[in-house]
Design an enzyme around this catalytic site. Structure first.
Site, mmCIF file in Angstrom:
data_model
loop_
_atom_site.group_PDB
_atom_site.id
_atom_site.type_symbol
_atom_site.label_atom_id
_atom_site.label_comp_id
_atom_site.label_asym_id
_atom_site.label_seq_id
_atom_site.Cartn_x
_atom_site.Cartn_y
_atom_site.Cartn_z
ATOM 1 N N HIS A 170 31.407 32.230 -53.890
ATOM 2 C CA HIS A 170 32.841 32.900 -54.056
ATOM 3 C C HIS A 170 33.263 32.690 -55.417
ATOM 4 O O HIS A 170 34.473 33.332 -55.691
ATOM 5 C CB HIS A 170 33.489 32.954 -52.963
ATOM 6 N N ASP A 207 27.622 30.256 -48.997
ATOM 7 C CA ASP A 207 28.633 30.234 -50.299
ATOM 8 C C ASP A 207 28.436 29.038 -50.794
ATOM 9 O O ASP A 207 28.849 27.987 -50.763
ATOM 10 C CB ASP A 207 29.980 30.070 -49.154
ATOM 11 N N SER A 224 38.587 25.456 -54.035
ATOM 12 C CA SER A 224 37.021 25.897 -53.586
ATOM 13 C C SER A 224 36.051 25.502 -54.598
ATOM 14 O O SER A 224 36.306 25.537 -55.674
ATOM 15 C CB SER A 224 37.111 27.592 -53.768
#
Length: 231
Positions: free
Chosen positions: A41, A86, A178
């Site tokens: 992402h 992910d 992230s």
């Protein structure tokens, strides 16, 4: 990282910083001279990847910036589900050399065990309101939980995902972290995918993509099999 401390400058030679704009960035992990691993992402068309960065305001003498030559996402990823598979492998446009502040982190040789203490790190928000970002990366220790803890907190947990945090809250990864690593017993076991909003809520651990389960895919892509599918 919420509730952590400034990382030691020598603690994160494998930690890279991907920026797309001043407000959009992710962590990444250097796994050899030419490849970094991050979250799918975090993918953006034009990204810059800085290795050996520590303080944003003062460059390390060995800091380098690279662009992405090619990005690889699982071909069988569900596009509309952020937390599904992910994981993203990026080949740098030119290799980096090992130096005082640059050294890759090897891929895990064993899966992690529940109860492990794991290290998180990144340049992400240090306040739960996500309005304060540090000049240097912050580091903290969290715990690896049984997946049932996350299933109960969020009514589910994607496959091949680790559940990690601090049950009483107050220590967690947050916006901007992230894609960064979860390091358990010195091994690179997870990639930050998703967590509670606001960050660091009690009994709401975060999701980390389980690196060990993707080793065959990672090794296939690096070996040149560009169409390898993920488990």
């Amino acid at each position: 990282v919420i509730g952590g401390d400034e990382c030691d400058i020598n603690e994160h030679p494998f930690l890279a910083f991907m920026y797309y704009s001043p407000r959009y960035f992710c962590g990444m992990t250097l796994i050899n001279q030419e490849w970094v691993l991050t979250a799918a992402h975090c993918n953006r068309r034009f990204m810059r990847i800085x290795x050996x960065x520590h303080a944003g305001s003062v460059a390390n003498y060995d800091e380098v910036v690279r662009x992405x030559x090619x990005x690889f996402i699982c071909p069988n990823k569900k596009k509309n589900v952020i937390t599904d598979k992910d994981i993203m492998l990026i080949r740098l446009d030119r290799p980096v050399k090992n130096s005082e502040h640059i050294a890759p982190l090897s891929l895990p040789s064993n899966p992690p065990s529940v109860g492990s203490v794991c290290r998180i790190m990144g340049w992400g928000a240090i306040t739960t309101s996500e309005d304060t970002y540090p000049d240097v990366p912050h580091c903290a220790n969290i715990n690896l939980f049984n997946n049932t803890v996350c299933r109960e907190a969020y009514n589910g947990l994607p496959a091949k995902t680790l559940c990690a945090g601090v049950l009483q809250g107050g220590i967690d990864t947050c916006g901007g972290d992230s894609g960064g690593p979860l390091i358990c017993n010195g091994q690179f076991q997870g990639i930050l995918s998703w967590g509670s909003d606001p960050c660091a809520e009690p009994r709401k651990p975060a999701f980390y993509t389980k690196v060990f389960d993707y080793l065959p895919w990672i090794q296939s892509i690096i070996a040149g099999n560009k169409t390898a599918t993920c488990p």
